[in-house]
Write an enzyme that holds these catalytic residues in place. Sequence first.
Site, PDB file in Angstrom:
ATOM      1  NE  ARG A  82     -17.099 -52.023  -0.170  1.00  0.00           N
ATOM      2  CZ  ARG A  82     -16.478 -53.021   0.462  1.00  0.00           C
ATOM      3  NH1 ARG A  82     -16.678 -54.271   0.080  1.00  0.00           N
ATOM      4  NH2 ARG A  82     -15.669 -52.782   1.473  1.00  0.00           N
ATOM      5  CE  LYS A 184     -17.508 -51.927   4.977  1.00  0.00           C
ATOM      6  NZ  LYS A 184     -17.922 -53.333   5.122  1.00  0.00           N
ATOM      7  CD  GLU A 220     -23.654 -59.325   3.589  1.00  0.00           C
ATOM      8  OE1 GLU A 220     -22.425 -59.352   3.794  1.00  0.00           O
ATOM      9  OE2 GLU A 220     -24.217 -58.396   3.008  1.00  0.00           O
TER      10      GLU A 220
HETATM   11  C1  LIG Z   1     -17.624 -54.656   4.805  1.00  0.00           C
HETATM   12  C2  LIG Z   1     -18.584 -55.775   4.703  1.00  0.00           C
HETATM   13  C3  LIG Z   1     -18.212 -57.049   4.209  1.00  0.00           C
HETATM   14  C4  LIG Z   1     -16.802 -57.408   3.850  1.00  0.00           C
HETATM   15  O1  LIG Z   1     -16.295 -56.696   2.777  1.00  0.00           O
HETATM   16  P1  LIG Z   1     -14.720 -56.632   2.496  1.00  0.00           P
HETATM   17  O2  LIG Z   1     -14.615 -55.690   1.370  1.00  0.00           O
HETATM   18  O3  LIG Z   1     -14.278 -58.001   2.135  1.00  0.00           O
HETATM   19  O4  LIG Z   1     -14.083 -56.174   3.757  1.00  0.00           O
HETATM   20  C5  LIG Z   1     -19.199 -58.003   4.092  1.00  0.00           C
HETATM   21  N1  LIG Z   1     -20.484 -57.761   4.463  1.00  0.00           N
HETATM   22  C6  LIG Z   1     -20.857 -56.572   4.965  1.00  0.00           C
HETATM   23  C7  LIG Z   1     -22.277 -56.369   5.362  1.00  0.00           C
HETATM   24  C8  LIG Z   1     -19.933 -55.541   5.087  1.00  0.00           C
HETATM   25  O5  LIG Z   1     -20.323 -54.367   5.587  1.00  0.00           O
END
Ligand SMILES: *Cc1c(COP(=O)(O)O)cnc(C)c1O
Length: 341
Positions: A82, A184, A220
């Site tokens: 990722r 991210k 989300e």
């Molecule tokens: C990091 C993140 C998540 C959760 O991802 P995981 O890999 O399960 O920790 C969900 N939404 C956003 C916007 C994120 O930055």
Amino acid sequence: MEKKNIDWSNLGFAYMQTDKRYVSNYKDGAWDEGTLTSDANIVLNECACVLQYAQTCFEGLKAYTTEDGHIVTFRPDLNAQRMVASAKRLEMPAFPEDRFVDAVHKVVEANAAYVPPYGSGATLYIRPYMFGSNSVIGVKPAEEYQFRVFTTPVGPYFKGGAKPITIRVCDYDRAAPHGTGHVKAGLNYAMSLYAIVDAHEKGFDENMYLDSATRTKVEETGGANFLFVTKDNTVVTPKSPTILPSITRRSLLYVAEHYLGLKTEEREVYMDEVKDFAECGLCGTAAVISPVGKIVDHDKEICFPSGMEKMGPTIQKLYDTLTGIQMGHIEAPEGWIHKIC
Ligand SMILES: *Cc1c(COP(=O)(O)O)cnc(C)c1O
């Protein structure tokens, strides 16, 4: 190895400096070999690209002590993948996936005394990140980068059991179509701060973001993906190109299907149908799943039948199974557990 004298069960989610962190620098088109260092500070030029134009992305994962006393991390290869995707979208050089996993391994090993003991509920949070480090004033990508990994022990997410939270449908947007919602990037968090401070001031725990193009579909929260359970026990998660692909959510879908024998669907979820679900939760590394009891959509309230006292039964099973896999009392699928020592 002697553990540090830390009151593990009373840790919160805050930064505590640990002994070692990993650093690798990118210059003249290549990453150097990387090293562990004791220096927790970074000295940057005033015009560093990250400071001016926010060229930075990050990851988050945890190390756990299993029941039989090993230190492990959970699917670090997916964080590595990722981060490559995030780097590409931000015009940053990819940090090689095998080196990412190796850097995480080395930092956790070097800070083993800070990995909370089994049964404390606490974990060692691991934060890999990278940023453009040389001076850039005309808008363009940096030429030099730094990749780092530090760790910090964090407390049990739910002290005294997981209480369902109340969230609101947010009038601000998190991610534009064709934007950066699926990576991210620090910038996604910078622009969510206004909305989360506003939500907290109004008494809500989190913001539920809708798709910004039509404002009809569930996306989300600022840092976690949604998971719903239908009244006939199908696990549903929203699908959208502007959602961050949570590793926890992907793992929970696998657990639902292969360990619990549940039907799963990854599809568009319309706001209109949310009232018909039996259970709702937020998934991410921090909490695994936080149960949602109530969603406030302006003048309407959606109260899930699972109530405000405890997790619904299916979310509880998903939570118990995934944390059981992480803690080593349930057998993990091939490749999910990376043993440090
Ligand atoms: C990091 C993140 C998540 C959760 O991802 P995981 O890999 O399960 O920790 C969900 N939404 C956003 C916007 C994120 O930055």
